[in-house]
Design an enzyme around this catalytic site. Structure first.
Site, PDB file in Angstrom:
ATOM      1  N   ARG A  81       0.796  -1.419   0.128  1.00  0.00           N
ATOM      2  CA  ARG A  81      -0.012   0.227  -0.231  1.00  0.00           C
ATOM      3  C   ARG A  81       0.777   1.310   0.013  1.00  0.00           C
ATOM      4  O   ARG A  81       2.092   1.300   0.345  1.00  0.00           O
ATOM      5  CB  ARG A  81      -0.582   0.202   1.168  1.00  0.00           C
ATOM      6  CG  ARG A  81      -1.858  -0.935   0.971  1.00  0.00           C
ATOM      7  CD  ARG A  81      -2.699  -0.809   2.447  1.00  0.00           C
ATOM      8  NE  ARG A  81      -2.637  -0.841   3.526  1.00  0.00           N
ATOM      9  CZ  ARG A  81      -1.717  -0.313   4.672  1.00  0.00           C
ATOM     10  NH1 ARG A  81      -2.096   0.781   4.465  1.00  0.00           N
ATOM     11  NH2 ARG A  81      -1.732  -0.572   5.563  1.00  0.00           N
ATOM     12  N   TYR A 138      -1.555  -3.879  -7.053  1.00  0.00           N
ATOM     13  CA  TYR A 138      -0.654  -4.477  -5.402  1.00  0.00           C
ATOM     14  C   TYR A 138      -1.740  -4.290  -5.070  1.00  0.00           C
ATOM     15  O   TYR A 138      -3.272  -3.315  -4.638  1.00  0.00           O
ATOM     16  CB  TYR A 138       0.072  -4.048  -5.225  1.00  0.00           C
ATOM     17  CG  TYR A 138       0.341  -4.380  -3.591  1.00  0.00           C
ATOM     18  CD1 TYR A 138       0.640  -5.409  -3.764  1.00  0.00           C
ATOM     19  CD2 TYR A 138      -0.233  -3.714  -2.456  1.00  0.00           C
ATOM     20  CE1 TYR A 138       1.342  -5.883  -2.342  1.00  0.00           C
ATOM     21  CE2 TYR A 138      -0.439  -4.522  -1.490  1.00  0.00           C
ATOM     22  CZ  TYR A 138       0.374  -5.488  -1.524  1.00  0.00           C
ATOM     23  OH  TYR A 138       0.333  -6.050  -0.168  1.00  0.00           O
ATOM     24  N   LYS A 185      -9.292  -2.336   1.731  1.00  0.00           N
ATOM     25  CA  LYS A 185      -9.502  -1.219   2.692  1.00  0.00           C
ATOM     26  C   LYS A 185      -9.804   0.109   2.085  1.00  0.00           C
ATOM     27  O   LYS A 185     -10.217   0.706   2.888  1.00  0.00           O
ATOM     28  CB  LYS A 185      -7.714  -0.566   2.639  1.00  0.00           C
ATOM     29  CG  LYS A 185      -6.731  -1.879   3.200  1.00  0.00           C
ATOM     30  CD  LYS A 185      -7.129  -2.248   4.665  1.00  0.00           C
ATOM     31  CE  LYS A 185      -5.869  -3.286   5.272  1.00  0.00           C
ATOM     32  NZ  LYS A 185      -6.511  -3.772   6.585  1.00  0.00           N
ATOM     33  N   HIS A 215     -10.823  -1.999  12.324  1.00  0.00           N
ATOM     34  CA  HIS A 215     -10.077  -2.220  11.417  1.00  0.00           C
ATOM     35  C   HIS A 215      -9.459  -3.286  12.761  1.00  0.00           C
ATOM     36  O   HIS A 215      -9.029  -3.356  13.421  1.00  0.00           O
ATOM     37  CB  HIS A 215      -8.533  -1.711  11.196  1.00  0.00           C
ATOM     38  CG  HIS A 215      -7.500  -2.537  10.687  1.00  0.00           C
ATOM     39  ND1 HIS A 215      -6.380  -1.901  10.758  1.00  0.00           N
ATOM     40  CD2 HIS A 215      -7.324  -3.574   9.516  1.00  0.00           C
ATOM     41  CE1 HIS A 215      -4.961  -2.551   9.392  1.00  0.00           C
ATOM     42  NE2 HIS A 215      -5.923  -3.939   9.298  1.00  0.00           N
ATOM     43  N   SER A 252      -0.485  -3.190  12.356  1.00  0.00           N
ATOM     44  CA  SER A 252       0.644  -4.230  11.739  1.00  0.00           C
ATOM     45  C   SER A 252       1.410  -4.589  11.726  1.00  0.00           C
ATOM     46  O   SER A 252       2.815  -3.899  13.042  1.00  0.00           O
ATOM     47  CB  SER A 252       0.887  -3.250   9.727  1.00  0.00           C
ATOM     48  OG  SER A 252       1.978  -2.838  10.163  1.00  0.00           O
ATOM     49  N   CYS A 304       1.700  -7.271  13.735  1.00  0.00           N
ATOM     50  CA  CYS A 304       1.504  -8.177  15.466  1.00  0.00           C
ATOM     51  C   CYS A 304       0.790  -8.841  15.752  1.00  0.00           C
ATOM     52  O   CYS A 304      -0.242  -9.103  16.773  1.00  0.00           O
ATOM     53  CB  CYS A 304       0.742  -6.325  16.698  1.00  0.00           C
ATOM     54  SG  CYS A 304       1.553  -4.946  16.808  1.00  0.00           S
ATOM     55  N   ASP A 337      -9.281  -9.036   9.460  1.00  0.00           N
ATOM     56  CA  ASP A 337      -9.270  -7.756   9.455  1.00  0.00           C
ATOM     57  C   ASP A 337     -10.166  -6.573   9.155  1.00  0.00           C
ATOM     58  O   ASP A 337      -9.546  -5.742   9.981  1.00  0.00           O
ATOM     59  CB  ASP A 337      -8.263  -7.710   7.652  1.00  0.00           C
ATOM     60  CG  ASP A 337      -7.679  -6.519   7.794  1.00  0.00           C
ATOM     61  OD1 ASP A 337      -6.553  -6.477   8.887  1.00  0.00           O
ATOM     62  OD2 ASP A 337      -8.157  -6.330   6.408  1.00  0.00           O
ATOM     63  N   ARG A 380       2.087 -11.578  -0.371  1.00  0.00           N
ATOM     64  CA  ARG A 380       0.487 -12.719   0.277  1.00  0.00           C
ATOM     65  C   ARG A 380       0.199 -13.393   0.045  1.00  0.00           C
ATOM     66  O   ARG A 380       0.588 -14.337  -1.414  1.00  0.00           O
ATOM     67  CB  ARG A 380      -0.294 -10.639   0.005  1.00  0.00           C
ATOM     68  CG  ARG A 380       0.174  -9.959   0.462  1.00  0.00           C
ATOM     69  CD  ARG A 380      -0.032 -10.081   1.343  1.00  0.00           C
ATOM     70  NE  ARG A 380       0.009  -8.321   2.413  1.00  0.00           N
ATOM     71  CZ  ARG A 380      -1.167  -8.037   3.613  1.00  0.00           C
ATOM     72  NH1 ARG A 380      -1.489  -8.486   3.591  1.00  0.00           N
ATOM     73  NH2 ARG A 380       0.215  -6.492   3.748  1.00  0.00           N
TER      74      ARG A 380
HETATM   75  C1  OXD Z   1      -3.045  -4.013   6.804  1.00  0.00           C
HETATM   76  C2  OXD Z   1      -3.507  -5.128   5.606  1.00  0.00           C
HETATM   77  O1  OXD Z   1      -2.408  -3.379   5.914  1.00  0.00           O
HETATM   78  O2  OXD Z   1      -4.090  -6.085   6.616  1.00  0.00           O
HETATM   79  O3  OXD Z   1      -3.184  -4.050   6.952  1.00  0.00           O
HETATM   80  O4  OXD Z   1      -2.479  -5.410   4.798  1.00  0.00           O
HETATM   81 MN    MN Z   2      -5.264  -5.035   7.434  1.00  0.00          MN
END
Ligand code: OXD
Ligand code: MN
Length: 596
Positions: free
Chosen positions: A71, A200, A209, A229, A251, A253, A280, A377
């Protein structure tokens, strides 16, 4: 042929066709035949590679351009009419200017290409929580990913009917994947998303998102619900009762790991189970009984591959064994399967690293180079997950007992604490922070504030978003409102060793949380909130790793460190001027007074 008569949808598509000038238009109907034909076509052009059908049935491999692997937050814009509505934590551009810039880039960009029209639903089709989107894209990869991550096809349009406005417009143009002209723009007041020059996932799977967090958070503010989130998990006790928790972490964690946690052996033997509803995103609203209910609006997992293995997350690994698309991992050329760092200790000898360079993976590793991109991913269907909750498709969602916030704090935050009440809990979420790890560029150990883990995902002014949380609390009967907690799995001793084992053992902490929600256990009041007595965290089976003494250490509140923290919070709030809700200012004042 168009799959709907909905005039607002058809008019908008006509306009966009005029702009981007595709050679052909294909509506995604959701049928397996159509998706299979697209997979074949993408294999022929090399856009995707079919993996070993015996070992990874229905799985495909894709690599993005090396300049397009994550991102892009500095190129993600909130294009609200007024700049102040985007707030100090978002990048903003005026809508007129943004539309002009984007249309100049998008113009004629589908020439020689096909426009795929993807009707999709975030949430089970027809659920009162669910919302519809249309994504236009010139990428088969996007179509195939959206078909995993969301519910797609004619059924979505049939259920939607001829409503005119409550759907989200999404235009994705791959263009030349030029990083200098890459923009991910949200127009919250227009229910519109435009994404150009990327291919991407996080930038182009517009349901995730862009819609389910940025646009939906704004819709939620106006319509009285919440887009968060947050993962959703259910904990089943030996009596078969299931309690649900929503949890937000920045992220790095271990959010997906927590969502699919495997209980420690002692718990398994007693009959405890953990069920994953989502890893998520949560959409949350009040149910008829006055409690908050949540759904996972997605239909797949877009998970980070490196670090996923049969110890850290066997359920996620199992979910990737069929019908999955892998992006930017390494390929084992001997058996046409995939590999990533920490999958196992045996990097393939005959391999292709994520950019496609052929290599001896073993030597590559010995030289300290990565075979898979750190942000590589898997896109896996939720239905593959062995611990998927039976309530995943429940159109009414699941009732939430607790909200959990967390971050990575080596010294500060205790293993777990509970907020004094809802408003104090909002303060705990709003002041969430995590220390940066070596995994990301920049200095290690720097505290980065990430309110409710929504920093890059809130579609409007962050302080208005906090106010929305406060306002939601006002509508809830305190007996029915979820209790709010903070956890920290990452406390370290002076030698830098982690003091808590994490992973499945985190259930021990979640058990205390559930007991607090049920009023079954006492807690000690401290300057920051309610902390457990060490004796109340079950350490059975963990005696070799954690003693009651070391547990005491991660359950302490160091007044000097917290005084520093309060200063950091004050500085952070100053960015938002007088927009910070008074309830949060009051919580800060209480914290400071308690620390005196
Ligand atoms: C993020 C994802 O960056 O879920 O939070 O990809
Ligand atoms: Mn996320």
């Amino acid at each position: 042929m168009a799959l709907t008569n909905n005039k607002s949808i058809l008019d908008w598509i006509d306009e966009k066709v005029e702009l981007v000038k595709p050679d052909e238009i294909v509506w995604i109907d959701g049928s397996e035949e159509q998706l299979e034909a697209l997979r074949k076509e993408a294999c022929e052009t090399g856009e995707i590679i079919k993996l070993n059908e015996e070992l990874l049935p229905g799985c495909y491999y894709h690599r993005t351009k090396p300049n397009d692997v994550a991102r892009v937050e500095d190129r993600t814009l909130i294009c609200s009419k007024k700049e102040e509505d985007a707030g100090p934590t978002n990048h903003w551009m005026a809508p007129d200017k943004a539309y002009k810039m984007l249309y100049d880039i998008a113009k004629d960009s589908y020439k020689g290409r096909t426009m795929y029209v993807i009707p999709y639903s975030m949430g089970p089709v027809g659920s009162p929580f669910s919302k519809v989107g249309i994504e236009l894209t010139d990428s088969i990869y996007v179509v195939l990913n959206m078909a995993i991550m969301t519910r797609v096809g004619k059924k979505v349009l049939d259920a939607f009917g001829d409503k005119s406005n409550d759907w989200v417009r999404g235009l994705h143009c791959k263009c030349d994947v030029d990083p200098e002209n890459r923009w991910i723009c949200q127009f919250p007041e227009d229910n519109t998303i435009i994404s150009v020059n990327s291919a991407y996932g996080g930038n182009v799977l517009l349901g995730k998102k862009c819609f389910a967090l940025r646009i939906a958070s704004y819709q939620g503010k106006n319509e009285g619900w919440q887009a968060e989130h947050m993962l959703i998990l259910g904990i089943e006790n030996p009596q078969g009762e299931v309690k649900y928790i929503c949890a937000a972490f920045p992220s790095a964690c271990g959010k997906t790991n927590l969502a699919m946690l495997i209980p420690p052996e002692g718990y398994r033997n007693k009959g405890y189970k953990v069920w994953c509803v989502g890893d998520d995103i949560s959409w949350i609203r009040k149910g008829p009984d006055g409690r908050l209910y949540a759904i996972n609006p997605e239909n797949g997992f877009f998970g980070v591959a490196p670090g996923t293995n049969d110890k850290s997350n066997p359920n996620a690994l199992a979910a990737t064994k069929k019908g999955t698309i892998f992006t930017n991992v390494a390929r084992n050329l001997d058996n046409n399967t995939v590999w990533w760092e920490s999958l196992d200790k045996n990097p393939p000898v005959n391999a292709e690293e994520w950019t496609g360079i052929k290599t001896n993976g073993v030597e590559w590793k010995a030289e300290g180079k990565n075979l898979a991109h750190p942000n590589s991913r898997f896109t896996a269907p939720t239905e593959n997950c062995p611990c998927l909750s039976s309530e995943f498709e429940n159109p009414q969602g699941v009732p939430i007992s607790a909200f959990v916030f967390g971050g990575r704090r080596a010294k500060l935050a205790p293993l777990v604490y509970q907020s004094r009440d809802w408003n104090h809990g909002v303060f705990v979420g709003a002041t969430m922070a995590s220390e940066t790890t070596a995994a990301a560029a920049g200095a290690v150990g720097v505290v980065r504030r990430d309110p409710m883990a929504m920093l890059p995902f809130c579609g409007y002014h962050m302080a208005d978003y906090w106010q929305h949380w406060i306002d939601i609390g006002k509508t809830l009967d305190p007996d029915k409102a979820p209790k709010i907690f903070n956890v920290n799995w990452f406390r370290k001793d002076d030698e830098g060793n982690f003091l808590w084992p994490g992973f499945g053992d985190n259930l021990r902490v979640l058990e205390w949380i559930i007991k607090r929600c049920d009023g079954e256990v006492d807690a000690q009041e401290t300057a920051i909130g309610y902390l457990p007595y060490a004796k109340d965290i079950n350490l059975e089976g963990l005696e070799d790793e954690v003693t009651e003494e070391s547990l005491e250490k991660i359950l302490d509140v160091d007044k000097d460190l917290w005084t520093e923290e309060a200063k950091g919070i004050e500085e952070f709030f100053a960015k938002f001027g007088d927009k910070v809700p008074v309830e949060l200012e009051e919580s800060l004042a209480t914290l400071k007074a308690n620390l005196q």
